[in-house]
Enzyme design. Structure first.
Site, short mmCIF file in Angstrom:
data_model
loop_
_atom_site.label_atom_id
_atom_site.label_comp_id
_atom_site.label_asym_id
_atom_site.label_seq_id
_atom_site.Cartn_x
_atom_site.Cartn_y
_atom_site.Cartn_z
N TRP A 180 -2.28 -6.60 -7.11
CA TRP A 180 -1.44 -5.48 -7.59
C TRP A 180 -0.76 -5.85 -8.90
O TRP A 180 -0.72 -5.05 -9.84
CB TRP A 180 -0.43 -5.05 -6.53
N LYS A 225 3.43 3.13 2.48
CA LYS A 225 3.41 1.95 3.34
C LYS A 225 4.56 2.00 4.35
O LYS A 225 4.36 1.83 5.54
CB LYS A 225 3.50 0.67 2.52
N ASP A 253 7.73 -4.32 -8.24
CA ASP A 253 6.92 -3.38 -7.46
C ASP A 253 7.12 -3.78 -6.01
O ASP A 253 6.57 -4.78 -5.55
CB ASP A 253 5.44 -3.51 -7.87
C1 LIG Z 1 -0.24 0.42 -2.17
C2 LIG Z 1 0.37 -0.23 -3.35
C3 LIG Z 1 0.38 0.43 -4.57
C4 LIG Z 1 -0.30 1.78 -4.57
O1 LIG Z 1 -0.33 2.55 -5.57
P1 LIG Z 1 -0.91 4.04 -5.42
O2 LIG Z 1 -0.97 4.44 -6.84
O3 LIG Z 1 0.11 4.79 -4.66
O4 LIG Z 1 -2.24 3.96 -4.76
C5 LIG Z 1 0.98 -0.19 -5.65
N1 LIG Z 1 1.53 -1.43 -5.52
C6 LIG Z 1 1.52 -2.09 -4.34
C7 LIG Z 1 2.12 -3.43 -4.22
C8 LIG Z 1 0.93 -1.49 -3.23
O5 LIG Z 1 0.90 -2.12 -2.04
#
Ligand SMILES: *Cc1c(COP(=O)(O)O)cnc(C)c1O
Length: 368
Positions: free
Chosen positions: A101, A199, A175
């Site tokens: 991520w 989540k 994040d």
């Molecule tokens: C699930 C998640 C995202 C998801 O982003 P979307 O644009 O909503 O799919 C972003 N960062 C983290 C750490 C995640 O777990």
């Protein structure tokens, strides 16, 4: 109906109580004759839903008054562009990478800012969070980006870095999508935090941003107005139509969380104690097993996402099939990591983890 335990990484299981309230109120919210989806976002009914949701979220996370809470759309990945558009001023941004991520955020931000990797654990397959004292931070960076829970690799930051003590005057941007509301946050160390809702909060699409007031003035001219934090803050998240139904469900989840608060846990989230207990049980079992293992450094292990492997990978399919037959859903690991992953967010009860461990034991007994 007894529902199976759902270990999905996201969109993830919701507290059953929340779904039941939403179902009961679908056609007629609290006697007003309309469902929440059908209400004007400017009407008194929805305004009260919104205000309560914001108040409860602030209360649960002890968010100080000099921070704004924004409810917007675009998801976590949307924020990967929206954050640099609002906070980088087109200048320097440092990244600490402990999973995919963070890496995605880094690639996106490079379109708008001068990006730099201050530390990464990629060479070790993202199995730990690099020590803050080893971060190579640039003096004039406007912010440092850190994904505090790497959902895919199962790596969590358990103590937010104090950037000042590391000689940096940058703001910390986190994040916290996949562990928001699972633990307390030290806001004295954070400039901006964002989270997709799917989540730990509610329906996909809703994004929460928590931002310190003094950071609201820096958006680049090219920043889309609907994603300009200052404009959104001024309009109390009603600059354009917000995701009203998702905000309503989020509000129900916050109320559910407040009900979990117990005597003796004042100032912390009661749910945090339960989350610790759940994660400890599962990791302890995996560590003592010759049949399964987890690769993440102990001090970096996530309480929310537990990736694990069978030593004999040829049994993976049988494992998943048996799990499903035992009412344990969505345990397959992310395709980039392989193996299995148990996501045990707030809504996963302790019994869900206990049932999973029983299954792990049984499967091992019959196959080892
Ligand atoms: C699930 C998640 C995202 C998801 O982003 P979307 O644009 O909503 O799919 C972003 N960062 C983290 C750490 C995640 O777990």
């Amino acid at each position: 109906m007894i529902r199976p335990f759902n270990f999905s990484a996201g969109p993830a299981a919701m507290p059953e109580e929340v779904l039941q309230i939403a179902a009961a109120e679908m056609l007629n919210w609290q006697g007003c004759g309309m469902g929440v989806m059908e209400m004007s976002h400017r009407g008194s009914e929805f305004i009260s839903i919104y205000e309560n949701a914001e108040k409860d979220f602030r209360e649960l996370l002890s968010i100080p008054p000099n921070f704004k809470v924004l409810f917007l759309q675009g998801g976590g990945l949307g924020e990967n562009a929206i954050v640099p558009l609002n906070l980088s001023r087109g200048g320097l941004v440092d990244f600490v990478l402990s999973g995919s991520w963070g890496q995605k955020s880094f690639v996106e931000a490079a379109k708008y800012a001068n990006t730099h990797i201050a530390a990464t654990s990629q060479e070790a397959g993202f199995t730990y969070l690099p020590e803050p004292t080893h971060w190579n931070l640039r003096e004039t960076a406007s912010y440092v980006h850190l994904c505090t829970n790497e959902t895919i690799h199962g790596v969590e930051c358990h103590e937010l870095p104090d950037l000042k003590s590391l000689g940096s005057s940058a703001s910390l941007v986190i994040d916290f999508s996949s562990h928001v509301l699972s633990r307390t946050v030290d806001w004295s160390r954070v400039g901006c935090a964002f989270a997709g809702a799917q989540k730990n909060i509610g329906p996909a699409g809703l994004t929460l941003v928590v931002i310190r007031d003094d950071l609201l003035e820096q958006a680049m001219d090219i920043c889309p107005s609907a994603f300009n934090y200052k404009l959104i803050a001024q309009a109390h998240s009603m600059y354009n139509t917000p995701p009203t139904y998702a905000i309503y469900i989020a509000g129900l989840t916050f109320q559910w969380l407040k009900k979990q608060e117990e005597q003796g846990y004042m100032g912390t989230l009661a749910i945090e104690q339960r989350n610790k207990r759940k994660a400890e049980l599962l990791y302890t079992y995996l560590d003592n097993s010759q049949f399964y293992f987890n690769k993440v450094l102990h001090s970096s292990r996530s309480r929310m996402n537990v990736p694990f492997f069978l030593r004999d990978e040829s049994l993976n399919e049988a494992f998943l099939k048996g799990a499903k037959n035992n009412g344990l859903l969505q345990l397959k690991g992310h395709k980039s990591v392989g193996g299995m992953r148990a996501s045990i967010y707030n809504a996963m009860p302790l019994e869900g983890v206990q049932t999973l461990i029983e299954y792990l034991q049984d499967f091992e007994k019959t196959r080892a």
